[in-house]
Every structure is written in C-alpha cells, then in structure tokens.
Design an enzyme around this catalytic site. Structure first.
Site, PDB file in Angstrom:
ATOM      1  N   CYS A 193      32.576 123.194  26.581  1.00 33.23           N
ATOM      2  CA  CYS A 193      31.327 123.194  27.364  1.00 33.23           C
ATOM      3  C   CYS A 193      31.284 124.517  28.118  1.00 33.23           C
ATOM      4  O   CYS A 193      32.303 124.931  28.696  1.00 33.23           O
ATOM      5  CB  CYS A 193      31.340 122.016  28.342  1.00 33.23           C
ATOM      6  N   CYS A 250      25.209 126.702  24.897  1.00 36.75           N
ATOM      7  CA  CYS A 250      25.493 125.325  25.293  1.00 36.75           C
ATOM      8  C   CYS A 250      26.060 124.599  24.074  1.00 36.75           C
ATOM      9  O   CYS A 250      25.403 124.556  23.024  1.00 36.75           O
ATOM     10  CB  CYS A 250      24.177 124.684  25.746  1.00 36.75           C
TER      11      CYS A 250
HETATM   12  N1  DGL Z   1      26.880 123.902  29.209  1.00 38.28           N
HETATM   13  C1  DGL Z   1      26.593 122.708  28.468  1.00 38.28           C
HETATM   14  C2  DGL Z   1      27.535 122.595  27.258  1.00 38.28           C
HETATM   15  O1  DGL Z   1      28.069 123.567  26.830  1.00 38.28           O
HETATM   16  C3  DGL Z   1      26.591 121.610  29.428  1.00 38.28           C
HETATM   17  C4  DGL Z   1      26.244 120.304  28.855  1.00 38.28           C
HETATM   18  C5  DGL Z   1      25.473 119.372  29.714  1.00 38.28           C
HETATM   19  O2  DGL Z   1      24.444 119.773  30.273  1.00 38.28           O
HETATM   20  O3  DGL Z   1      25.886 118.217  29.758  1.00 38.28           O
HETATM   21  O4  DGL Z   1      27.768 121.599  26.659  1.00 38.28           O
END
Ligand code: DGL
Length: 265
Positions: free
Chosen positions: A186, A76
């Site tokens: 993301c 993430c």
């Molecule tokens: N997959 C997360 C990232 O890479 C999502 C972020 C979120 O939950 O806003 O930033």
C-alpha cells in the site's frame, strides 16, 4: 505548437500515500511536470467493492486527462489491482500501476516465508491472486490486512500511540511466522517504515516498489517518445486534495516547487 512531451504526468491515489511514489518519480525525472490527485474524501479504497474502486479510478483519470496529462500513474495498489485493466481498455493514454512486490520477495527469501501487508481490496483482488498463484509453491505467504492504518495516516496520526498499538497488532503474525521479507502493499505504508523497523527488527527486509514504479514510468515515457526535454522552471508541481490540506502540507513540507489546492472532485 507545444509538444505533448511537455504535458504533465498525472498521478492519483485514494489519499496522500501516493506522494511516496510521486517523490520517487520527481527524483528520477526532475524535468517532468506532475499533477497529483489525492482523493482523500473517498479514502480508504481498501474496503470498497471492485465496482466502486473502478468508478473512483475513472473519476480520477478523467480529471487528470482534462488537465492534458500524457501518462497516468495509478499510485495506489488497491486501485491498480482492481481497476488498471479496465482503465487500459478504456483510455488511450499509457498507465503505470503499482502492485505488491511479492515476486521479488519470493526470489530472495531464505526462510521460504514472506509477509505482505496490504488493504483488503488488494489482497482480495484477482490480480493479486494470480501473482500469488504463480510463485514457487514452496513459498508461504503470510497475508495481513492493514485495517485502520490508512485512516490514521489520513487523519494526521502517523506518529501516535494509536498507530503504534495498531502496528504491533498487524505485525505480530509476521514475527510469529518467521518471515524474512515484508512486502509493503500500500503506498501509504512507506511513511511507516521507521516505526515498522522498530517493531520487526533488522532481521526482516522491507520491500516497497516505489523506486521500481519510477523506473517503469521513465521506461514507458522513453518508449512512447514522451520524455520532457525542457526544464520548466516556472512550473509548480500541482497537488489537489478534496479534504483539508493540512496532512498533505505536512507530508510535502520541504519540497520545493509544489502547490497545494483544495478542490471538489
Ligand atoms: N494507497 C492506497 C493503496 O496503495 C491506499 C488504499 C486505501 O485507500 O485503502 O492501496
């Protein structure tokens, strides 16, 4: 005695997006057992404060450490850019993170203008600011917060009129500013690549760092003598989610040796 090498790799994300990283790791390191945590109950992380993101990253890390994970992948960007420094200070286990690949994009751009689509939490983080400040000063970075995209993906609306409309809105500044490289910052966004391509066309190259994270995971396992050497045929790659399992089931559809469980964590 069972060697620590045979312990699983732990992977977490605010939701199902980090499965894009899991796929790369599983493809590159098929002998490794994996445990994936999808903290979908708390998604999106992108609009939370740094302190809240750190607290959630600790919760997820401790869950994975209790399952004897030998290395943790913070799949993430938001959690990496806000919390990985803290996690590395607090725990002994090696951590691999993911950050928006603006540096490679800045080395490839011809128009000297690159785009980054990421969460508010990532774009506002100190880590992102310091990477951006270290780029060649002739490079212009067009930043766009992907508000709403993670929520639609988590709600099984990956392909929907709402998604199409939102993507057109978020991608417009990139087209207007003549970027030639678009960085996906993301881990949910690689699932949007076909739709993004439809909108931005073939002149703009999309950069995502999933494969690089898998290579880095392998390098760090090697360096720490932690690579698994056995084929664990009985092992199912475990996926845990703290909301309904449908979206995860959908995303992992044709993947063998995977088990999905709903749990409270
Ligand atoms: N997959 C997360 C990232 O890479 C999502 C972020 C979120 O939950 O806003 O930033």
């Amino acid at each position: 005695m069972k060697s620590i090498k045979e312990n699983p790799i732990g992977i977490f994300d605010s939701g199902i997006g980090g499965t894009s990283i899991w796929s790369e790791i599983h493809t590159l390191l098929p002998l490794e057992k994996t445990i994936y945590l999808s903290d979908s109950k708390n998604a999106p992380y992108g609009q939370k404060s740094t302190d809240q993101i750190i607290a959630l990253a600790i919760k997820n890390t401790e869950y994975l450490l209790n399952k004897n994970c030998k290395l943790i992948v913070v799949a993430c960007n938001t959690a990496t850019t806000n919390a990985i420094k803290y996690l590395r200070e607090k725990y002994q286990v090696p951590f691999i993170g993911i950050e928006p690949a603006i540096k490679p994009a800045s080395l490839k751009t011809k128009t000297k203008t690159i785009g980054i689509l990421a969460t508010q939490g990532t774009l506002n983080s100190q880590l992102f600011a310091s990477t951006a400040n270290n780029l060649d000063t002739s490079i212009k970075i067009i930043e766009q917060i992907g508000n709403g995209l993670v929520e639609l993906i988590e709600n099984n609306k990956l392909i929907s009129p709402e998604m199409n409309q939102l993507l057109k809105k978020h991608l417009k500044p990139f087209i207007e500013n003549n970027i030639d490289h678009l960085v996906l910052g993301c881990t949910h966004y690689p699932y949007l690549i076909p739709q993004i391509k439809e909108i931005i066309g073939s002149q703009i190259t999309i950069i995502d760092s999933g494969e690089a994270v898998a290579r880095q995971t392998k390098a760090i396992l090697e360096k720490n003598d932690l690579l698994s050497s056995k084929l664990n045929i009985d092992f199912q790659n475990e996926f845990y989610i703290n909301t309904a399992t449908e979206v995860l089931e959908h995303i992992l559809e044709n993947k063998e040796n995977t088990s999905i469980k709903q749990l409270d964590f």
